[in-house]
Design an enzyme around this catalytic site. Structure first.
Site, PDB file in Angstrom:
ATOM      1  N   TYR A   1       0.804  -1.228   0.000  1.00 54.29           N
ATOM      2  CA  TYR A   1       0.000   0.000   0.000  1.00 54.29           C
ATOM      3  C   TYR A   1       0.833   1.272   0.000  1.00 54.29           C
ATOM      4  O   TYR A   1       0.277   2.366   0.001  1.00 54.29           O
ATOM      5  CB  TYR A   1      -0.945   0.018   1.209  1.00 54.29           C
ATOM      6  CG  TYR A   1      -0.239  -0.137   2.540  1.00 54.29           C
ATOM      7  CD1 TYR A   1       0.293   0.964   3.195  1.00 54.29           C
ATOM      8  CD2 TYR A   1      -0.095  -1.381   3.119  1.00 54.29           C
ATOM      9  CE1 TYR A   1       0.941   0.824   4.405  1.00 54.29           C
ATOM     10  CE2 TYR A   1       0.541  -1.538   4.337  1.00 54.29           C
ATOM     11  CZ  TYR A   1       1.056  -0.431   4.972  1.00 54.29           C
ATOM     12  OH  TYR A   1       1.701  -0.582   6.176  1.00 54.29           O
ATOM     13  N   GLY A   2       2.136   1.171  -0.027  1.00 50.09           N
ATOM     14  CA  GLY A   2       2.964   2.378   0.074  1.00 50.09           C
ATOM     15  C   GLY A   2       4.140   2.362  -0.871  1.00 50.09           C
ATOM     16  O   GLY A   2       3.992   2.305  -2.079  1.00 50.09           O
ATOM     17  N   THR A   3       5.341   2.420  -0.298  1.00 48.26           N
ATOM     18  CA  THR A   3       6.558   2.570  -1.102  1.00 48.26           C
ATOM     19  C   THR A   3       6.877   1.344  -1.948  1.00 48.26           C
ATOM     20  O   THR A   3       7.734   1.409  -2.822  1.00 48.26           O
ATOM     21  CB  THR A   3       7.771   2.907  -0.215  1.00 48.26           C
ATOM     22  OG1 THR A   3       8.019   1.806   0.671  1.00 48.26           O
ATOM     23  CG2 THR A   3       7.531   4.187   0.571  1.00 48.26           C
ATOM     24  N   LEU A   4       6.175   0.238  -1.729  1.00 49.06           N
ATOM     25  CA  LEU A   4       6.375  -0.957  -2.560  1.00 49.06           C
ATOM     26  C   LEU A   4       5.490  -0.955  -3.805  1.00 49.06           C
ATOM     27  O   LEU A   4       5.690  -1.756  -4.705  1.00 49.06           O
ATOM     28  CB  LEU A   4       6.106  -2.225  -1.745  1.00 49.06           C
ATOM     29  CG  LEU A   4       7.173  -2.541  -0.693  1.00 49.06           C
ATOM     30  CD1 LEU A   4       6.644  -3.549   0.317  1.00 49.06           C
ATOM     31  CD2 LEU A   4       8.429  -3.050  -1.366  1.00 49.06           C
TER      32      LEU A   4
ATOM     33  N   GLU B   1      10.536  -4.165   6.094  1.00 43.03           N
ATOM     34  CA  GLU B   1       9.466  -3.705   6.978  1.00 43.03           C
ATOM     35  C   GLU B   1       9.777  -3.921   8.456  1.00 43.03           C
ATOM     36  O   GLU B   1       9.005  -3.486   9.308  1.00 43.03           O
ATOM     37  CB  GLU B   1       8.143  -4.399   6.620  1.00 43.03           C
ATOM     38  CG  GLU B   1       7.715  -4.234   5.177  1.00 43.03           C
ATOM     39  CD  GLU B   1       7.316  -2.811   4.800  1.00 43.03           C
ATOM     40  OE1 GLU B   1       7.417  -1.893   5.648  1.00 43.03           O
ATOM     41  OE2 GLU B   1       6.888  -2.607   3.657  1.00 43.03           O
TER      42      GLU B   1
END
Length: 170
Positions: free
Chosen positions: A34-37, A104
């Site tokens: 949901y983010g930087t990935l 993470e």
């Protein structure tokens, strides 16, 4: 916000029913990012080898996104059921999953847990093929959010779930 034990939706399917994996993908693990990935973001290169994009997805259970001023990266926390998180589902091999756990800080900074997601599988031509409910891993922030900024959610009217708030970190 403490995560209450919620019953799984009755239509929840094993990930193999959400899309058609090829032989080498049958042992791969579905992960919701949901983010930087996500595609186009700073850590996406971890998904460039040993992973396959399944489709865009939305969580079934409630989550909100928070972030620091600097560095800017999102942190998902459980939230009321009417707050969904938008992201992507990827199939990853064991090596990629281990790399994601290291990134993470699994067990220290984030906790990897399974959550039901509604996946929009894309065809090779980029068209929507189907929407399916299945289970994928998500990284949940373990810290407190009292000093973080909540990322703004957007009210969305849906035919199946009524009005809800969707969080999409860009």
């Amino acid at each position: 916000f403490a995560r209450a034990s919620r019953p799984r939706p009755p239509a929840l399917l094993p990930v193999a029913y959400c899309f058609t994996p090829n032989q080498s993908e049958k042992m791969m693990t579905p992960v919701f990012v949901y983010g930087t990935l996500k595609r186009g973001h700073g850590n996406h290169e971890l998904l460039m080898h040993g992973a396959r994009f399944v489709g865009e997805a939305t969580t079934v259970e409630g989550f909100k996104i928070y972030q620091h001023d600097r560095p800017v990266y999102p942190m998902a926390k459980p939230a009321p059921a009417d707050c969904q998180l938008r992201g992507e589902v990827w199939l990853v091999d064991d090596r990629t999953l281990a790399a994601l756990d290291r990134l993470e800080g699994n067990g220290h900074f984030y906790e990897r847990e399974k959550t039901p997601v509604e996946v929009s599988e894309q065809t090779n031509a980029g068209r929507l093929n189907a929407r399916s409910l299945c289970e994928a891993w998500i990284y949940i922030y373990l810290g407190h959010v009292d000093r973080l900024h909540e990322c703004g959610g957007m009210a969305v009217e849906t035919a199946t779930r009524g009005t809800r708030t969707e969080y999409d970190w860009r």
